[in-house]
Scaffold this active site. Structure first.
Site, PDB file in Angstrom:
ATOM      1  CB  CYS A  34     -25.891  41.586 -41.635  1.00  0.00           C
ATOM      2  SG  CYS A  34     -27.689  41.751 -41.783  1.00  0.00           S
ATOM      3  CG  HIS A  69     -24.806  46.482 -36.380  1.00  0.00           C
ATOM      4  ND1 HIS A  69     -24.874  45.202 -35.877  1.00  0.00           N
ATOM      5  CD2 HIS A  69     -25.869  46.597 -37.209  1.00  0.00           C
ATOM      6  CE1 HIS A  69     -25.950  44.583 -36.355  1.00  0.00           C
ATOM      7  NE2 HIS A  69     -26.571  45.406 -37.154  1.00  0.00           N
ATOM      8  CG  HIS A 129     -27.670  59.272 -33.325  1.00  0.00           C
ATOM      9  ND1 HIS A 129     -28.726  59.154 -32.460  1.00  0.00           N
ATOM     10  CD2 HIS A 129     -28.181  59.650 -34.511  1.00  0.00           C
ATOM     11  CE1 HIS A 129     -29.843  59.464 -33.088  1.00  0.00           C
ATOM     12  NE2 HIS A 129     -29.550  59.761 -34.344  1.00  0.00           N
ATOM     13  CD  GLU A 153     -30.391  43.139 -36.179  1.00  0.00           C
ATOM     14  OE1 GLU A 153     -29.322  43.326 -35.577  1.00  0.00           O
ATOM     15  OE2 GLU A 153     -30.444  42.611 -37.302  1.00  0.00           O
ATOM     16  CG  HIS A 173     -30.624  47.717 -37.287  1.00  0.00           C
ATOM     17  ND1 HIS A 173     -31.458  47.104 -38.192  1.00  0.00           N
ATOM     18  CD2 HIS A 173     -29.451  47.033 -37.333  1.00  0.00           C
ATOM     19  CE1 HIS A 173     -30.823  46.093 -38.741  1.00  0.00           C
ATOM     20  NE2 HIS A 173     -29.596  46.024 -38.245  1.00  0.00           N
ATOM     21  CG  HIS A 214     -26.839  46.993 -41.669  1.00  0.00           C
ATOM     22  ND1 HIS A 214     -25.741  46.160 -41.542  1.00  0.00           N
ATOM     23  CD2 HIS A 214     -27.782  46.511 -40.830  1.00  0.00           C
ATOM     24  CE1 HIS A 214     -26.020  45.198 -40.669  1.00  0.00           C
ATOM     25  NE2 HIS A 214     -27.244  45.388 -40.220  1.00  0.00           N
TER      26      HIS A 214
END
Length: 122
Positions: free
Chosen positions: A26, A17, A69, A110, A32, A30
């Site tokens: 952010c 996200h 995913h 996260e 998580h 990236h």
């Protein structure tokens, strides 16, 4: 005195996200491993359970499957932990009704960094 019992399930999913309104790193895409914890409360039934944990986990997993995913931004415009808690809450409202339980909290974490918890106060 009314006594209720809280039970919960935990699971996780992997997804990427970006936070389009964030001014830090952010803002960039990236990924998580997201951890999800959903707690419900209620009275024990004739089987001695608040809810069958298998059914509870299946309901949560059905939502998790939509995120696993993926680029979460394709599903939620501003995918903060806080907003994901709200998504899970509204998606689980029918489960709450069908199984005579009350959603008490939803936590989205996260990675190992931070989390948000939505607490329902009735």
């Amino acid at each position: 005195m009314d006594v209720v019992t809280k039970v919960g399930v935990e699971t996780h999913f992997d997804a990427s996200h970006r936070l389009p309104l964030h001014k830090g790193k952010c803002f960039n895409m990236h990924g998580h491993t997201w951890h999800v914890r959903v707690e419900v409360s209620g009275h024990t039934n004739l089987e001695g359970m608040v809810v069958d944990l298998k059914l509870h986990k299946e309901a949560v997993q059905a939502i998790v499957a939509t995120f696993d995913h993926t680029r979460v931004n394709d599903i939620v415009d501003d995918p903060t932990c806080e907003h994901l808690c709200e998504v899970f809450y509204w998606e689980l409202k029918q489960f709450e009704t069908d199984h005579l339980v009350t959603i008490t909290s939803i936590t989205i974490r996260e990675g190992e960094g931070g989390w948000a918890t939505l607490e329902v106060q009735k």
